[in-house]
Scaffold this motif. Structure first.
Motif, PDB file in Angstrom:
ATOM      1  N   TYR A 241       0.843  -1.187   0.000  1.00  0.00           N
ATOM      2  CA  TYR A 241       0.000   0.000   0.000  1.00  0.00           C
ATOM      3  C   TYR A 241       0.888   1.250   0.000  1.00  0.00           C
ATOM      4  O   TYR A 241       1.445   1.592  -1.030  1.00  0.00           O
ATOM      5  CB  TYR A 241      -0.967  -0.043   1.174  1.00  0.00           C
TER       6      TYR A 241
ATOM      7  N   ASP B 191       0.177   4.452   0.321  1.00  0.00           N
ATOM      8  CA  ASP B 191      -0.421   5.735  -0.038  1.00  0.00           C
ATOM      9  C   ASP B 191      -1.912   5.689   0.277  1.00  0.00           C
ATOM     10  O   ASP B 191      -2.436   4.675   0.718  1.00  0.00           O
ATOM     11  CB  ASP B 191      -0.186   6.054  -1.520  1.00  0.00           C
TER      12      ASP B 191
ATOM     13  N   ARG C 116      -5.526   5.847  -1.236  1.00  0.00           N
ATOM     14  CA  ARG C 116      -6.182   5.666  -2.523  1.00  0.00           C
ATOM     15  C   ARG C 116      -7.604   6.222  -2.487  1.00  0.00           C
ATOM     16  O   ARG C 116      -8.331   6.055  -1.509  1.00  0.00           O
ATOM     17  CB  ARG C 116      -6.226   4.173  -2.884  1.00  0.00           C
ATOM     18  N   GLU C 117      -7.973   6.871  -3.566  1.00  0.00           N
ATOM     19  CA  GLU C 117      -9.326   7.427  -3.693  1.00  0.00           C
ATOM     20  C   GLU C 117     -10.266   6.349  -4.227  1.00  0.00           C
ATOM     21  O   GLU C 117      -9.934   5.645  -5.191  1.00  0.00           O
ATOM     22  CB  GLU C 117      -9.300   8.611  -4.661  1.00  0.00           C
TER      23      GLU C 117
ATOM     24  N   ASP D 274     -16.424   0.994  -5.627  1.00  0.00           N
ATOM     25  CA  ASP D 274     -15.227   0.279  -5.151  1.00  0.00           C
ATOM     26  C   ASP D 274     -15.353  -0.194  -3.707  1.00  0.00           C
ATOM     27  O   ASP D 274     -14.500  -0.946  -3.229  1.00  0.00           O
ATOM     28  CB  ASP D 274     -14.000   1.194  -5.250  1.00  0.00           C
TER      29      ASP D 274
ATOM     30  N   GLU E 279     -12.779  -2.890  -2.099  1.00  0.00           N
ATOM     31  CA  GLU E 279     -11.630  -2.279  -1.441  1.00  0.00           C
ATOM     32  C   GLU E 279     -11.696  -2.350   0.086  1.00  0.00           C
ATOM     33  O   GLU E 279     -10.669  -2.379   0.749  1.00  0.00           O
ATOM     34  CB  GLU E 279     -11.491  -0.807  -1.871  1.00  0.00           C
TER      35      GLU E 279
ATOM     36  N   SER F 276      -1.792  10.587   4.568  1.00  0.00           N
ATOM     37  CA  SER F 276      -0.788  10.335   3.532  1.00  0.00           C
ATOM     38  C   SER F 276       0.555   9.988   4.164  1.00  0.00           C
ATOM     39  O   SER F 276       1.253   9.064   3.718  1.00  0.00           O
ATOM     40  CB  SER F 276      -0.634  11.561   2.627  1.00  0.00           C
TER      41      SER F 276
ATOM     42  N   LYS G 272      -4.131  -0.420   4.809  1.00  0.00           N
ATOM     43  CA  LYS G 272      -4.772   0.098   3.600  1.00  0.00           C
ATOM     44  C   LYS G 272      -5.513   1.389   3.946  1.00  0.00           C
ATOM     45  O   LYS G 272      -6.558   1.368   4.583  1.00  0.00           O
ATOM     46  CB  LYS G 272      -5.738  -0.944   3.035  1.00  0.00           C
TER      47      LYS G 272
ATOM     48  N   LEU H 286      -7.607   4.613   2.710  1.00  0.00           N
ATOM     49  CA  LEU H 286      -8.477   5.015   1.617  1.00  0.00           C
ATOM     50  C   LEU H 286      -9.158   6.336   1.949  1.00  0.00           C
ATOM     51  O   LEU H 286      -9.287   6.703   3.120  1.00  0.00           O
ATOM     52  CB  LEU H 286      -9.553   3.950   1.357  1.00  0.00           C
TER      53      LEU H 286
END
Length: 234
Positions: free
Chosen positions: A82, A84, A86-87, A92, A96, A126, A136, A138
């Motif tokens: 991972y 980062d 994620r958008e 999703d 996700e 971030s 993870k 998001l």
């Protein structure tokens, strides 16, 4: 037909009369080996043989340890994919979040553009995502992820593990408002077991209760005056 290898009273009686052969004892497991025999074997060795045996044993143990560490590192690398934030959108969400995988922690931030605390949280997440790549992280615009999601509820953080929600922080007050710092967020995540933090104590500033302090101070002043009055009477 009855199994002749079963441990039953009937089979025991047949073995006793020689009709069935006696059962063979199973070979001992490695941990069941008689330790006395092992010690006796050592006693028969010379010092040179013992040194050689210890070297071989040390090498074997070290090899096992190396193999174990390599396996752990490979497992960690597989999870560390991972790093980062994620958008995602509503489409999703299930894949996700709910189907992220066994043992995977998911931190989802529902935000809205133009809200300072949301922007601040995205910065913190971030950095934490880069610091803890096995988690993870998001983010999703609140109304994109959940139609008609109330603005008063943003920012919202949902935390999942194994497809189940483990915690939820809804609204600015639940996160401490603009006073929230990155290490404070990291501490809260570590208390849930989401991340393994090196922080040793809660970095959240202790709230000073002015009213309680005032009452305590007044009580102590009054007590000192009473004691002083008693001394003058004597």
């Amino acid at each position: 037909m009855q199994n002749p290898n079963e441990d039953t009273e009937w089979n025991d009686a047949l073995r006793k009369h020689g009709i069935l052969p006696k059962k063979e004892k199973p070979a001992p497991l490695p941990e069941e080996v008689d330790q006395t025999e092992v010690v006796n074997n050592y006693e028969d060795m010379t010092l040179e043989e013992l040194d050689e045996f210890e070297d071989e044993e040390d090498e074997r143990v070290m090899q096992m340890y190396r193999e174990k560490r390599i396996a752990e590192m490979k497992a960690l690398q597989m999870k560390s994919n991972y790093g980062d934030v994620r958008e995602i959108s509503a489409i999703d969400y299930v894949q996700e979040v709910n189907k992220a995988g066994d043992g995977i922690w998911v931190v989802l931030h529902l935000y809205k553009q133009g809200i300072p605390l949301c922007s601040l949280l995205n910065q913190y997440l971030s950095r934490l995502a880069a610091k803890f790549p096995t988690v993870k992280f998001l983010k999703s615009i609140s109304t994109t992820c959940i139609p008609n999601y109330p603005d008063k509820n943003v920012p919202t953080i949902f935390i999942y593990k194994d497809g189940e929600m483990a915690a939820q922080w809804i609204g600015p007050l639940s996160l401490g408002g603009m006073n929230l710092k990155q290490d404070m967020l990291e501490w809260r995540l570590s208390k849930l077991g989401v991340v393994t933090s090196t922080l040793e104590e809660d970095p959240t500033p202790k709230v000073h209760d002015v009213m309680t302090s005032s009452i305590r101070s007044s009580y102590q002043t009054s007590k000192r005056k009473d004691e002083s009055t008693d001394d003058e009477e004597y």
